[in-house]
Write an enzyme that holds these catalytic residues in place. Sequence first.
Site, short mmCIF file in Angstrom:
data_model
loop_
_atom_site.label_atom_id
_atom_site.label_comp_id
_atom_site.label_asym_id
_atom_site.label_seq_id
_atom_site.Cartn_x
_atom_site.Cartn_y
_atom_site.Cartn_z
N TYR A 64 0.83 -1.21 0.00
CA TYR A 64 0.00 0.00 0.00
C TYR A 64 0.87 1.27 0.00
O TYR A 64 0.63 2.21 -0.76
CB TYR A 64 -0.89 -0.08 1.24
CG TYR A 64 -1.85 1.05 1.46
CD1 TYR A 64 -3.04 1.12 0.74
CD2 TYR A 64 -1.60 2.02 2.42
CE1 TYR A 64 -3.95 2.14 0.97
CE2 TYR A 64 -2.50 3.05 2.66
CZ TYR A 64 -3.67 3.10 1.93
OH TYR A 64 -4.56 4.12 2.16
N LYS B 244 1.03 4.10 -2.83
CA LYS B 244 0.63 5.48 -2.49
C LYS B 244 1.74 6.47 -2.79
O LYS B 244 1.48 7.61 -3.19
CB LYS B 244 0.21 5.55 -1.03
CG LYS B 244 -1.11 4.86 -0.74
CD LYS B 244 -2.22 5.36 -1.65
CE LYS B 244 -3.60 5.21 -1.08
NZ LYS B 244 -4.64 5.61 -2.05
P1 NAI Z 1 -13.32 2.84 1.65
O1 NAI Z 1 -12.99 1.38 1.65
O2 NAI Z 1 -14.56 3.28 2.33
O3 NAI Z 1 -13.39 3.40 0.15
C1 NAI Z 1 -12.71 2.86 -0.93
C2 NAI Z 1 -13.72 2.61 -2.03
O4 NAI Z 1 -13.03 2.20 -3.22
C3 NAI Z 1 -14.70 1.50 -1.67
O5 NAI Z 1 -16.03 1.99 -1.76
C4 NAI Z 1 -14.41 0.41 -2.70
O6 NAI Z 1 -15.55 -0.33 -3.10
C5 NAI Z 1 -13.82 1.20 -3.85
N1 NAI Z 1 -13.00 0.38 -4.72
C6 NAI Z 1 -12.06 -0.54 -4.33
N2 NAI Z 1 -11.52 -1.12 -5.41
C7 NAI Z 1 -12.08 -0.53 -6.51
C8 NAI Z 1 -11.92 -0.70 -7.90
N3 NAI Z 1 -11.05 -1.61 -8.39
N4 NAI Z 1 -12.65 0.07 -8.73
C9 NAI Z 1 -13.53 0.97 -8.25
N5 NAI Z 1 -13.75 1.15 -6.93
C10 NAI Z 1 -13.03 0.42 -6.07
O7 NAI Z 1 -12.05 3.57 2.26
P2 NAI Z 1 -11.65 5.12 2.38
O8 NAI Z 1 -10.95 5.25 3.67
O9 NAI Z 1 -12.81 5.99 2.09
O10 NAI Z 1 -10.54 5.24 1.24
C11 NAI Z 1 -10.60 6.19 0.19
C12 NAI Z 1 -9.18 6.46 -0.28
O11 NAI Z 1 -8.46 7.14 0.75
C13 NAI Z 1 -8.36 5.20 -0.59
O12 NAI Z 1 -7.56 5.43 -1.73
C14 NAI Z 1 -7.51 5.03 0.64
O13 NAI Z 1 -6.34 4.30 0.38
C15 NAI Z 1 -7.23 6.49 0.97
N6 NAI Z 1 -6.80 6.71 2.34
C16 NAI Z 1 -7.66 6.58 3.38
C17 NAI Z 1 -7.21 6.85 4.67
C18 NAI Z 1 -8.12 6.83 5.84
O14 NAI Z 1 -7.69 7.22 6.94
N7 NAI Z 1 -9.38 6.39 5.70
C19 NAI Z 1 -5.83 7.17 4.95
C20 NAI Z 1 -5.01 7.34 3.79
C21 NAI Z 1 -5.50 7.10 2.53
#
Ligand code: NAI
Length: 299
Positions: free
Chosen positions: A165, A169
């Site tokens: 990851y 990133k």
């Molecule tokens: P989340 O799991 O709620 O959202 C990620 C979404 O991406 C999910 O709804 C999932 O279905 C969708 N997804 C996954 N694979 C996919 C694909 N191949 N095609 C289309 N959609 C796909 O998690 P969150 O926390 O909202 O994450 C959003 C972004 O923020 C991610 O890139 C995550 O790595 C990043 N992030 C989040 C942090 C946090 O503290 N929550 C910290 C640092 C980065």
Amino acid sequence: MSDMFKGQVAIVTGAGGGLGREHALALAARGAKVVINDLGGSRDGSGASQSAAEAVVDEIRAAGGEAMASAASVTDFAAVSQMVADTMAQWGRIDILVNNAGILRDKSFAKMELDDFRLVMDVHLMGAVNCTKAVWDIMRAQNYGRIVMTTSSSGLFGNFGQSNYGAAKMALVGLMQTLSIEGAKNDIRVNCLAPTAHTRMTEDLGLPLEALAPALVTPGLLHLVSPDAPTRCILAAGAGGFERAYITLTQGDFITGPEAAEQVAARFDKISDRTGEIVPEMGAAQGMIELTKAQSAQG
Ligand code: NAI
């Protein structure tokens, strides 16, 4: 609430929940027409479902906004291209792309299977590459575009169990650095957002639920995709805190000669001294600085 994005079209990937949903709702509430993309799988990337994206589309329409759903996987360039073609057919332009989709496959590097490394790279890095490639020529032709890559503190600073990851990133930061240079002449601004929020991705960490609401990150995202957006910025955001991260170069030292290896060790403190460090405008600057040191040592 302002209508800052009135007439604009945005694609938000992974917008079926978490941060992406908040970004999409906020863009729609300010006048943007929004493509809600989400594969609808589980946190580790397995499975798929239309319903995650459709639920957010329903929410936006119920509030009087315009949205359409896409269940394309960001890893599938043909599906992403179709999503972009459908968006153009429906709304005729694409102003904003928020690369937000993501999954986790955490394990210490010693225990990690290469397939888990590849899949995480594929979703985060190639997912963003696929979506950006699919809109790039459209934005160039429009002479306008705003693109955000969602990076992470795990990439910027490291985190146990997240070599896959973190690598993906940080790769997005490298992608942003070059695309912001290449996009400049067509007013395509490219930035990175490093969020911290309580979502399903971080639910095991026991983070405080309300203090880390994803909606507290979204104001930062809105600035990065606004007409007045900066470019080539890494914005950290969470719990109402906003910071910037930089990749910098120290003033360093000039060392040559037969004892150079010993001298690099002996002068490592000077090489590391952060006084007067700079943020190079592009990669070539490093070489120029080094050549200048060599020339001034000769002359
Ligand atoms: P989340 O799991 O709620 O959202 C990620 C979404 O991406 C999910 O709804 C999932 O279905 C969708 N997804 C996954 N694979 C996919 C694909 N191949 N095609 C289309 N959609 C796909 O998690 P969150 O926390 O909202 O994450 C959003 C972004 O923020 C991610 O890139 C995550 O790595 C990043 N992030 C989040 C942090 C946090 O503290 N929550 C910290 C640092 C980065």
